[in-house]
Design a protein around this motif. Sequence first.
Motif, PDB file in Angstrom:
ATOM      1  N   GLN A 183      50.851  57.482  61.321  1.00  0.00           N
ATOM      2  CA  GLN A 183      49.869  57.572  60.244  1.00  0.00           C
ATOM      3  C   GLN A 183      49.094  58.892  60.288  1.00  0.00           C
ATOM      4  O   GLN A 183      48.301  59.180  59.392  1.00  0.00           O
ATOM      5  CB  GLN A 183      48.902  56.387  60.306  1.00  0.00           C
ATOM      6  CG  GLN A 183      49.556  55.072  59.959  1.00  0.00           C
ATOM      7  CD  GLN A 183      48.628  53.872  60.035  1.00  0.00           C
ATOM      8  OE1 GLN A 183      49.075  52.737  60.143  1.00  0.00           O
ATOM      9  NE2 GLN A 183      47.332  54.105  60.001  1.00  0.00           N
TER      10      GLN A 183
ATOM     11  N   SER B  37      55.503  48.301  54.384  1.00  0.00           N
ATOM     12  CA  SER B  37      55.128  49.572  53.759  1.00  0.00           C
ATOM     13  C   SER B  37      56.246  50.202  52.947  1.00  0.00           C
ATOM     14  O   SER B  37      55.982  50.971  52.016  1.00  0.00           O
ATOM     15  CB  SER B  37      54.641  50.564  54.821  1.00  0.00           C
ATOM     16  OG  SER B  37      55.679  50.871  55.742  1.00  0.00           O
TER      17      SER B  37
ATOM     18  N   ASP C 221      52.864  40.508  53.309  1.00  0.00           N
ATOM     19  CA  ASP C 221      53.075  41.251  54.551  1.00  0.00           C
ATOM     20  C   ASP C 221      53.612  40.338  55.645  1.00  0.00           C
ATOM     21  O   ASP C 221      54.461  40.743  56.456  1.00  0.00           O
ATOM     22  CB  ASP C 221      51.767  41.891  55.004  1.00  0.00           C
ATOM     23  CG  ASP C 221      51.337  43.046  54.103  1.00  0.00           C
ATOM     24  OD1 ASP C 221      51.912  43.187  53.003  1.00  0.00           O
ATOM     25  OD2 ASP C 221      50.429  43.798  54.498  1.00  0.00           O
TER      26      ASP C 221
END
Length: 437
Positions: free
Chosen positions: A58, A92, A126
């Motif tokens: 990230q 994602s 998720d």
Amino acid sequence: MSGPSTPSSPRAPAPLPPDGSPPASPESLIYDWNQAEAAPRPPQPFGLIDETLRDGIQSPSATHPSLEDKLELLELIQAIGVDSVNLGMPCSSPRALADAVAMSRHIQARRLTLTPAVAGRTVLGDVERALDVVQQGGMPVVLYVFIGASTLRQWAEGWNLDFLAKASASAISLAVREGLEVAFVTEDTSRASPEILDPLFRTALGHGARRLVLCDTVGHATPAGARALVRWTRRLIASTGVPGQVEWHGHNDRGLSLDNALAALSAGADRLQACGLGVGERVGNTAMDVLLLNLKLLGWYEHDLSRLADYTRKVSEALCIPIPFNHPLSGRDAFRTGTGVHASAIIKALGRDDGRLADHLYSSIPAREFGREQRIEVGFMSGLSNVRFWLESRGLPSNEPLCQELLAWAKGRDSLPREEEILQVVDASHYRKQTAG
């Protein structure tokens, strides 16, 4: 009336043998002030989870590693003794899901002992992607479900405590019902009040979560704060009668992430999260390599770490993040000197055929134990001993005129020369000598 307690005395170094014989070990010659107020070894067994492929990537400066690089990293994470690895956020993207499945299969095929984990929000979709990883990968994973907990985050998002509790309960219940082990992650835990954390943690434990992850999401905590938060959480878990463990996840915005991780561990954390090279959002996370280095030197970690530098190099290569030249252990300059006084002492130690002594003279880290070695360079702060050692270690002649010529040349430069530049000077000197003859 009793006075203040006196700390235990540091271990005194052994005297040098009067006959000039070698001491028992270089370590026996060190007066260790660290022992005066040393933190005791954590009584609880503890684990480590590598977050490089989740929080590490990230980092705005990181490159998403190829699947080949991810698989190689799994092997190195196993080699350094870490027991768990986060495979990423399968929710994602399709690629993230496919890679998590492939990594799960690799762990099984290679019979690695790593426990795989994946991350997701407290959102049912998720959780379903995590279940896809289990079904397609063919092995269990731990699901880390996260939600913002601090009042700051609630204000920004327009949330309230009731919403947080309901979203958490729903996601955890689905995951547990489908057989997943769940870790409940509260973002910004280190700035959230007990009035928020207490009901959220009780809700998570009550619906089947068995790990509470305390996040210093913006690197706000100090070691005192980390200890206080871990101890408070352990008391809360004990009050529920539900078995539960505490994990610590820290960021390095104030440069305190390593100190905080060690403080959390000493206060009773059951697992620490960290990333290779400390990569992660903003200035990054606790650096796994530096954490392991310190755990080893403290005597709290028994696993062989001779592949630790290989691990950091692979993280650097896979994420396209350069290793800072002064990074502990893995940096280019970690065991490298061009200074005459330092080099002279190290060379004398090496002359005793004692690599351990050389490792300790100008370093607190035994380089060879971690897959590195001492390096003597030639530069503007060097002495003749640097030049002579540099030449002899490469099987080159080290006569006095050549050494003097090289030293004068190096002292006229503004930076340390590269090896090929020094060799050009050596070749030119030899050529002049031959033509003059």
